[in-house]
Motif scaffolding. Structure first.
Motif, PDB file in Angstrom:
ATOM      1  N   GLY A   1       1.908  -4.129   4.302  1.00  0.00           N
ATOM      2  CA  GLY A   1       1.884  -2.776   4.562  1.00  0.00           C
ATOM      3  C   GLY A   1       0.169  -2.608   4.986  1.00  0.00           C
ATOM      4  O   GLY A   1      -0.296  -1.569   5.055  1.00  0.00           O
TER       5      GLY A   1
ATOM      6  N   VAL B   1      -3.047   7.052   6.550  1.00  0.00           N
ATOM      7  CA  VAL B   1      -3.989   7.259   5.659  1.00  0.00           C
ATOM      8  C   VAL B   1      -5.264   6.705   5.997  1.00  0.00           C
ATOM      9  O   VAL B   1      -5.408   5.684   6.334  1.00  0.00           O
TER      10      VAL B   1
ATOM     11  N   ARG C   1      14.316   7.879   2.483  1.00  0.00           N
ATOM     12  CA  ARG C   1      13.211   8.201   1.834  1.00  0.00           C
ATOM     13  C   ARG C   1      12.686   9.313   2.399  1.00  0.00           C
ATOM     14  O   ARG C   1      13.086   9.897   3.728  1.00  0.00           O
TER      15      ARG C   1
ATOM     16  N   THR D   1       0.977  -1.063  -0.062  1.00  0.00           N
ATOM     17  CA  THR D   1       0.116  -0.008   0.190  1.00  0.00           C
ATOM     18  C   THR D   1       1.085   1.267   0.008  1.00  0.00           C
ATOM     19  O   THR D   1       0.166   2.251  -0.748  1.00  0.00           O
TER      20      THR D   1
ATOM     21  N   ARG E   1       6.002   6.902  13.138  1.00  0.00           N
ATOM     22  CA  ARG E   1       5.795   5.533  12.402  1.00  0.00           C
ATOM     23  C   ARG E   1       5.585   4.232  13.321  1.00  0.00           C
ATOM     24  O   ARG E   1       4.810   3.469  13.316  1.00  0.00           O
TER      25      ARG E   1
ATOM     26  N   THR F   1      -8.044   3.890   1.990  1.00  0.00           N
ATOM     27  CA  THR F   1      -6.944   2.664   1.948  1.00  0.00           C
ATOM     28  C   THR F   1      -7.569   1.269   1.449  1.00  0.00           C
ATOM     29  O   THR F   1      -7.171   0.565   0.715  1.00  0.00           O
TER      30      THR F   1
ATOM     31  N   ASN G   1       1.540   9.120   9.761  1.00  0.00           N
ATOM     32  CA  ASN G   1       0.458   8.831  10.285  1.00  0.00           C
ATOM     33  C   ASN G   1      -0.529   8.004   9.086  1.00  0.00           C
ATOM     34  O   ASN G   1      -0.107   7.951   8.114  1.00  0.00           O
TER      35      ASN G   1
ATOM     36  N   PHE H   1       0.633   4.177  -2.646  1.00  0.00           N
ATOM     37  CA  PHE H   1       0.505   5.510  -2.357  1.00  0.00           C
ATOM     38  C   PHE H   1       1.551   6.359  -3.054  1.00  0.00           C
ATOM     39  O   PHE H   1       1.338   7.412  -3.608  1.00  0.00           O
ATOM     40  N   ARG H   2       2.695   5.853  -2.858  1.00  0.00           N
ATOM     41  CA  ARG H   2       3.758   6.607  -3.815  1.00  0.00           C
ATOM     42  C   ARG H   2       3.692   6.689  -5.277  1.00  0.00           C
ATOM     43  O   ARG H   2       3.973   7.991  -5.659  1.00  0.00           O
TER      44      ARG H   2
HETATM   45  P1  AMP Z   1       5.327   2.065   4.010  1.00  0.00           P
HETATM   46  O1  AMP Z   1       5.853   1.927   2.814  1.00  0.00           O
HETATM   47  O2  AMP Z   1       4.275   0.600   4.088  1.00  0.00           O
HETATM   48  O3  AMP Z   1       6.077   2.226   5.131  1.00  0.00           O
HETATM   49  O4  AMP Z   1       4.078   3.267   4.173  1.00  0.00           O
HETATM   50  C1  AMP Z   1       4.548   4.386   3.905  1.00  0.00           C
HETATM   51  C2  AMP Z   1       3.336   5.354   4.453  1.00  0.00           C
HETATM   52  O5  AMP Z   1       2.109   5.252   3.811  1.00  0.00           O
HETATM   53  C3  AMP Z   1       2.878   5.137   6.071  1.00  0.00           C
HETATM   54  O6  AMP Z   1       3.521   5.825   6.718  1.00  0.00           O
HETATM   55  C4  AMP Z   1       1.230   5.415   5.923  1.00  0.00           C
HETATM   56  O7  AMP Z   1       1.407   7.014   5.834  1.00  0.00           O
HETATM   57  C5  AMP Z   1       0.695   4.971   4.530  1.00  0.00           C
HETATM   58  N1  AMP Z   1       0.309   3.622   4.609  1.00  0.00           N
HETATM   59  C6  AMP Z   1       0.926   2.514   4.047  1.00  0.00           C
HETATM   60  N2  AMP Z   1       0.152   1.708   3.986  1.00  0.00           N
HETATM   61  C7  AMP Z   1      -1.133   1.934   4.776  1.00  0.00           C
HETATM   62  C8  AMP Z   1      -2.295   1.391   5.362  1.00  0.00           C
HETATM   63  N3  AMP Z   1      -2.477   0.245   5.242  1.00  0.00           N
HETATM   64  N4  AMP Z   1      -3.113   2.557   6.263  1.00  0.00           N
HETATM   65  C9  AMP Z   1      -2.801   3.595   6.180  1.00  0.00           C
HETATM   66  N5  AMP Z   1      -1.787   4.222   5.677  1.00  0.00           N
HETATM   67  C10 AMP Z   1      -0.703   3.422   5.072  1.00  0.00           C
END
Ligand code: AMP
Length: 181
Positions: A85, A59, A129, A31, A140, A64, A57, A35-36
């Motif tokens: 994630g 999302v 990052r 996820t 986080r 999501t 925080n 998002f990225r």
């Molecule tokens: P990650 O790449 O998994 O470390 O995610 C980076 C950021 O994306 C997290 O710190 C959250 O802000 C957001 N994010 C990723 N997955 C989720 C999820 N399942 N629910 C909510 N926010 C998420």
């Protein structure tokens, strides 16, 4: 094989998921990566998600969950997937249960990566990052402990714990052994 990968930020989930997904020929669904990609593409979803990601925080769940619902319904995920994630909260875990039931599917296992916090901070500062400043990393981790760690109880006996310390191939061997493959 339908897997969920849990573990604190920086535990190596993404790397391990990528290697395993390639060898099983199923998609690695992150996820954070979704998002990225939306942020890079300048979509409305990306603009909204970035507000939360910048501070470490979560999302909002509705954004999501809908993103995951459509991704796991894509053709390449029909034979299995590795979710990295997601879920990150009890609300998301409940939603995943419903999404899978709608598809007539269920999880094969949940992998939980465990690693000491000092190793995690070192790794994360090294990967550089945008959301990897020390303050955001700490937040986080707080969010993980408060929102995501309770999923270990939620999934109970489905959880296979993996020691996250070590070289990529060492950890991957532990993953395969835990899955019996
Ligand atoms: P990650 O790449 O998994 O470390 O995610 C980076 C950021 O994306 C997290 O710190 C959250 O802000 C957001 N994010 C990723 N997955 C989720 C999820 N399942 N629910 C909510 N926010 C998420």
């Amino acid at each position: 094989m339908r897997l969920v990968i849990l573990g604190p930020p920086g535990a190596g989930k993404g790397t391990q998921a990528e290697v395993l997904a390639a060898s099983l020929n199923i998609p690695h669904i992150s996820t954070g990566d979704l998002f990225r990609a939306n942020i890079s593409a300048g979509t409305q979803l990306g603009v909204e998600a970035k507000k939360y990601m910048d501070d470490g925080n979560l999302v909002p769940a509705e954004i999501t969950i809908e993103m995951v619902r459509s991704r796991v319904a894509e053709a390449d995920a029909a034979q299995g997937f590795i979710l990295d994630g997601f879920p990150r909260s009890l609300e998301q875990a409940d939603a995943l249960t419903v999404i899978l039931a709608e598809l007539g599917e269920s999880l094969t296992a949940v992998l939980s990566f465990e690693i000491a916090e000092d190793i995690v901070v070192e790794r994360m500062l090294a990967r550089g990052r945008e959301d990897d400043t020390e303050e955001v990393i700490r937040n986080r981790m707080r969010v993980y402990d408060a929102e995501t760690a309770p999923l270990l109880d939620y999934y109970g006996v489905q959880v296979k714990t993996i020691a996250g310390v070590g070289e990529v191939d060492e950890v991957q061997a532990r993953v395969r052994a835990a899955l019996g493959i």
